[in-house]
Motif scaffolding. Structure first.
Motif, short mmCIF file in Angstrom:
data_model
loop_
_atom_site.label_atom_id
_atom_site.label_comp_id
_atom_site.label_asym_id
_atom_site.label_seq_id
_atom_site.Cartn_x
_atom_site.Cartn_y
_atom_site.Cartn_z
N ALA A 86 0.83 -1.21 0.00
CA ALA A 86 0.00 0.00 0.00
C ALA A 86 0.86 1.25 0.00
O ALA A 86 0.58 2.21 -0.74
CB ALA A 86 -0.92 -0.01 1.21
N SER A 87 1.94 1.27 0.80
CA SER A 87 2.80 2.46 0.85
C SER A 87 3.52 2.66 -0.48
O SER A 87 3.67 3.78 -0.96
CB SER A 87 3.80 2.36 2.01
N TRP A 88 3.95 1.55 -1.09
CA TRP A 88 4.64 1.64 -2.39
C TRP A 88 3.70 2.14 -3.48
O TRP A 88 4.06 3.01 -4.28
CB TRP A 88 5.19 0.26 -2.76
N ALA A 89 2.48 1.61 -3.52
CA ALA A 89 1.51 2.04 -4.53
C ALA A 89 1.16 3.52 -4.35
O ALA A 89 1.07 4.27 -5.33
CB ALA A 89 0.24 1.18 -4.44
N LEU A 90 0.99 3.94 -3.11
CA LEU A 90 0.69 5.34 -2.81
C LEU A 90 1.85 6.24 -3.24
O LEU A 90 1.64 7.29 -3.86
CB LEU A 90 0.41 5.49 -1.32
N TYR A 91 3.07 5.83 -2.91
CA TYR A 91 4.27 6.59 -3.28
C TYR A 91 4.37 6.76 -4.80
O TYR A 91 4.53 7.87 -5.31
CB TYR A 91 5.50 5.86 -2.72
N CYS A 92 4.24 5.66 -5.55
CA CYS A 92 4.35 5.73 -7.02
C CYS A 92 3.24 6.57 -7.63
O CYS A 92 3.48 7.39 -8.52
CB CYS A 92 4.31 4.32 -7.62
N ALA A 93 2.02 6.35 -7.14
CA ALA A 93 0.87 7.07 -7.71
C ALA A 93 0.95 8.56 -7.44
O ALA A 93 0.70 9.38 -8.33
CB ALA A 93 -0.43 6.48 -7.17
N LEU A 94 1.30 8.94 -6.21
CA LEU A 94 1.39 10.38 -5.90
C LEU A 94 2.55 11.03 -6.63
O LEU A 94 2.46 12.18 -7.05
CB LEU A 94 1.52 10.58 -4.38
N LEU A 95 3.63 10.28 -6.79
CA LEU A 95 4.78 10.79 -7.55
C LEU A 95 4.35 11.11 -8.98
O LEU A 95 4.64 12.19 -9.51
CB LEU A 95 5.88 9.72 -7.55
N GLY A 96 3.65 10.16 -9.59
CA GLY A 96 3.16 10.37 -10.96
C GLY A 96 2.11 11.46 -11.04
O GLY A 96 2.14 12.30 -11.95
N TYR A 97 1.20 11.49 -10.07
CA TYR A 97 0.11 12.46 -10.10
C TYR A 97 0.64 13.88 -9.99
O TYR A 97 0.27 14.76 -10.78
CB TYR A 97 -0.88 12.16 -8.97
N PHE A 98 1.53 14.12 -9.03
CA PHE A 98 2.07 15.47 -8.87
C PHE A 98 3.02 15.84 -10.02
O PHE A 98 3.10 17.00 -10.40
CB PHE A 98 2.73 15.64 -7.50
N GLY A 99 3.69 14.83 -10.57
CA GLY A 99 4.48 15.08 -11.79
C GLY A 99 3.58 15.49 -12.94
O GLY A 99 3.90 16.39 -13.71
N GLY A 100 2.41 14.84 -13.04
CA GLY A 100 1.45 15.18 -14.09
C GLY A 100 0.86 16.56 -13.91
O GLY A 100 0.65 17.28 -14.88
N LEU A 101 0.62 16.95 -12.64
CA LEU A 101 0.11 18.31 -12.39
C LEU A 101 1.15 19.37 -12.73
O LEU A 101 0.82 20.42 -13.27
CB LEU A 101 -0.30 18.46 -10.92
N ALA A 102 2.41 19.06 -12.42
CA ALA A 102 3.48 20.03 -12.69
C ALA A 102 3.70 20.23 -14.18
O ALA A 102 4.08 21.31 -14.62
CB ALA A 102 4.78 19.58 -12.02
N PHE A 103 3.46 19.17 -14.96
CA PHE A 103 3.68 19.25 -16.42
C PHE A 103 2.39 18.93 -17.15
O PHE A 103 2.35 18.09 -18.04
CB PHE A 103 4.78 18.26 -16.84
#
Length: 199
Positions: free
Chosen positions: A148-165
């Motif tokens: 769960a922590s790994w999935a949350l980490y990867c997803a939030l990393l991608g999500y905030f990367g997507g918001l930034a770009f």
């Protein structure tokens, strides 16, 4: 490049994307060449557009990772345990397996959770835990937390990367994967330095 991005958007708009994420993250547990982490980050970057759903991405990735880890654990428990039992008493291999057994039984939860962020570490640790017959109930508990922590980490990393770009999703995907690789390298460097200082 734009046509490839359109094809990717069509794929992630389909409900099959969750099954694909589940499968990739599951297989990644015992065959690390599969890009499970990159797939989760990519899906999360594209979730900034509303499809796929971010929460569903996290759930599919966590469930897939947990199932895959249990397959790896079962492989270790089946074949690995028998091989460890055949090591001659007093041999270096037997001493190594006894050391691994003690370490896993003492700090299994911590080892399992942190190994997920080390390349190949997740596979090695889950196989070892099966081979030394780490209790399945404890494995399920700690692995669920780790997945769960790994999935949350990867997803939030991608999500905030997507918001930034937001205007350029490819840069968001590259940024998310780049940060993930940087964090992994940092963890590996810290582990290597600690190991070296102990020696």
């Amino acid at each position: 490049m734009e046509s490839a991005l359109d094809l990717l958007r069509q794929l992630v708009a389909s409900p099959w994307v969750y099954l694909l994420l589940f499968g990739l993250t599951a297989v990644d547990a015992f065959f690390p060449a599969v890009p499970g982490e990159a797939a989760v980050i990519t899906a999360a970057v594209l979730a900034t557009g509303g499809s796929p759903e971010l929460v569903a991405v996290i759930v599919a990735a966590a469930l897939g990772a947990c199932v895959g880890d249990h397959v790896s654990y079962a492989i270790g428990r089946g074949g690995g345990a028998n091989r460890l039992a055949r090591f001659p008493a007093g041999s270096r291999r037997r001493a190594g397996s006894d050391w691994a057994r003690r370490a896993v039984h003492r700090r299994g939860g911590l080892i399992l959770t942190t190994a997920r962020y080390v390349p190949g570490g997740r596979t090695a640790v889950t196989l070892t835990m099966g081979a030394v017959r780490y209790p399945l109930r404890s494995f399920l508990l700690f692995d669920s937390i780790a997945a769960a922590s790994w999935a949350l980490y990867c997803a939030l990393l991608g999500y905030f990367g997507g918001l930034a770009f937001e205007r350029d999703p490819v840069k968001g995907i590259l940024a998310g994967v780049g940060v993930s690789v940087a964090v992994t390298l940092l963890l590996e460097t810290v582990r290597w330095l600690r190991h070296r200082s102990h020696r």
